[in-house]
Design a protein around this motif. Structure first.
Motif, PDB file in Angstrom:
ATOM      1  N   UNK A  97      -4.428  -0.803   3.592  1.00 25.16           N
ATOM      2  CA  UNK A  97      -3.601  -1.986   3.867  1.00 25.16           C
ATOM      3  C   UNK A  97      -2.204  -1.748   3.316  1.00 25.16           C
ATOM      4  N   UNK A  98      -1.201  -2.110   4.076  1.00 23.23           N
ATOM      5  CA  UNK A  98       0.178  -1.922   3.616  1.00 23.23           C
ATOM      6  C   UNK A  98       0.505  -2.937   2.528  1.00 23.23           C
ATOM      7  N   UNK A  99       1.376  -2.529   1.628  1.00 25.83           N
ATOM      8  CA  UNK A  99       1.743  -3.391   0.498  1.00 25.83           C
ATOM      9  C   UNK A  99       2.269  -4.746   0.962  1.00 25.83           C
ATOM     10  N   UNK A 100       3.008  -4.780   2.077  1.00 27.50           N
ATOM     11  CA  UNK A 100       3.551  -6.048   2.573  1.00 27.50           C
ATOM     12  C   UNK A 100       2.442  -7.013   2.982  1.00 27.50           C
ATOM     13  N   UNK A 101       1.374  -6.462   3.579  1.00 30.96           N
ATOM     14  CA  UNK A 101       0.233  -7.300   3.972  1.00 30.96           C
ATOM     15  C   UNK A 101      -0.460  -7.855   2.732  1.00 30.96           C
ATOM     16  N   UNK A 102      -0.576  -7.030   1.701  1.00 27.59           N
ATOM     17  CA  UNK A 102      -1.229  -7.468   0.465  1.00 27.59           C
ATOM     18  C   UNK A 102      -0.413  -8.561  -0.213  1.00 27.59           C
ATOM     19  N   UNK A 103       0.907  -8.378  -0.251  1.00 23.91           N
ATOM     20  CA  UNK A 103       1.793  -9.382  -0.874  1.00 23.91           C
ATOM     21  C   UNK A 103       1.708 -10.706  -0.131  1.00 23.91           C
ATOM     22  N   UNK A 104       1.739 -10.643   1.206  1.00 22.94           N
ATOM     23  CA  UNK A 104       1.642 -11.871   2.013  1.00 22.94           C
ATOM     24  C   UNK A 104       0.327 -12.586   1.740  1.00 22.94           C
ATOM     25  N   UNK A 105      -0.751 -11.835   1.646  1.00 19.17           N
ATOM     26  CA  UNK A 105      -2.055 -12.445   1.426  1.00 19.17           C
ATOM     27  C   UNK A 105      -2.233 -12.993   0.025  1.00 19.17           C
ATOM     28  N   UNK A 106      -1.548 -12.387  -0.951  1.00 26.67           N
ATOM     29  CA  UNK A 106      -1.717 -12.800  -2.350  1.00 26.67           C
ATOM     30  C   UNK A 106      -0.968 -14.082  -2.671  1.00 26.67           C
TER      31      UNK A 106
END
Length: 376
Positions: free
Chosen positions: A332-341
């Motif tokens: 998973x790309x870091x941007x996707x993780x940040x958005x989800x967090x």
């Protein structure tokens, strides 16, 4: 075991140039013991289907008796065993296949070949996912008393062999070269461990080099020794698919591990699933299918790998758990993780770093991260 004179007869016939396992099998089934084949007349030998004049000439005029004596001497010097096709210790399932090897060279305890076996095969260029699954299956199946059979190749094969040994189980390596030829060299230490605690087998005489054409023939022994074959990762054209198709032809069980639909390393496994191979989601999917063969066998002395995998016993904070719920085994790309967090980027990166240090998350190129175990 077979007497020395008998073994020399078998080796003499096996070393006839151009004969091969198919021709040798036909001669023995039609004429009897190798000694009778070697004593047969030209006309009788030519009556056996597929046996050509050059082979008959070699049997009658130039049987390699001296070479057979030297081969037997070298076997004994190396503490190797030799099983003939009609030896009571020869693996029963292997004897049943269409073209069984007439001779089986063995490094290790011959008696271990009588135990029920399962083959695990897969890509040499395995992904981290494939290696992880190969290790878990190898350990879990070995812990339930199954020999883990594979080809000692790099990648999935090596992962399955090593994890079976680590679980206290038995593993069988099938070579496409002579027992005394270290191949691949990177797995030499693993091969030594297998010889000490498991079994290494080959149908090829000592000194035989690992030429490409030998490996498809080797694969029939892998599937022939096993009740079933598990394909972890395989491209559309791979040796693993040859092994699986041989298993299908012999009426053995075939299992496949699903992967990403866009992954070339899983394309072959997906193709097998479309053809009717059994999908493996968890270890029990294999054990249930083979349960009828396991009633007389107890689990090996080692401990089966915990179902929670690499993350069992890892302590996580609430923040780390929230990030873990977003992650998957696939990157998973870091941007996707940040958005989800739903928290600041700096905080997410700090948590990901801690999860890496705890060994439960893997950082990949391109600012991507993946889960490497289940939530504890």
């Amino acid at each position: 075991m077979t007497t020395q004179d008998h073994l020399i007869d078998w080796l003499t016939l096996a070393l006839i140039p151009g004969l091969g396992a198919v021709g040798m099998g036909r001669l023995i089934r039609e004429l009897g013991e190798p000694g009778l084949v070697l004593a047969a007349g030209r006309e009788r030998l030519l009556q056996v289907r597929g046996i050509r004049q050059p082979v008959v000439d070699a049997i009658i005029n130039n049987p390699p008796l001296r070479e057979a004596e030297i081969e037997l001497q070298r076997l004994r010097q190396n503490n190797f065993n030799l099983l003939t096709w009609n030896d009571p210790a020869y693996p029963a399932l292997l004897r049943e296949i269409y073209t069984p090897p007439m001779l089986l060279y063995v490094n290790g305890d011959v008696e271990l070949l009588t135990r029920p076996s399962i083959a695990i095969v897969g890509s040499r260029a395995a992904t981290s996912y494939g290696l992880k699954i190969g290790r878990r299956l190898g350990a879990g199946l070995a812990a339930h008393g199954l020999n883990v059979v594979s080809g000692l190749a790099l990648g999935v094969d090596a992962a399955a062999h090593a994890s079976a040994l680590e679980a206290g189980g038995i593993t069988v390596a099938v070579l496409g070269c002579g027992l005394d030829v270290p191949y691949p060299r990177r797995n030499l230490a693993l091969a030594r461990r297998i010889a000490d605690r498991g079994v290494i087998v080959s149908e090829y005489p000592l000194g035989t080099q690992p030429e490409a054409f030998r490996f498809p023939a080797r694969n029939r022994i892998i599937s022939g020794l096993a009740l079933g074959v598990v394909v972890v990762e395989a491209a559309e054209r791979s040796g693993s698919l040859i092994t699986a198709r041989l298993a299908m032809d012999e009426g053995r069980e075939v299992f496949a591990i699903p992967g990403r639909v866009d992954s070339a390393t899983s394309a072959g496994a997906h193709n097998l699933l479309q053809q009717g191979a059994k999908l493996v989601y968890k270890l029990d999917d294999i054990l249930v299918e083979l349960s009828a063969h396991l009633t007389d066998f107890q689990p090996a002395s080692g401990k089966e790998e915990n179902d929670q995998g690499d993350m069992a016993g890892v302590e996580l904070t609430p923040e780390e758990r929230s990030i873990m719920k977003i992650l998957e085994p696939y990157p998973s790309h870091i941007d996707v993780i940040i958005d989800g967090a739903g928290v600041k980027a700096a905080k997410v990166q700090e948590i990901l770093l801690m999860l890496e240090l705890k060994g439960v998350v893997e950082s990949l190129s391109g600012s991507q991260y993946r889960l490497i175990g289940k939530m504890p």
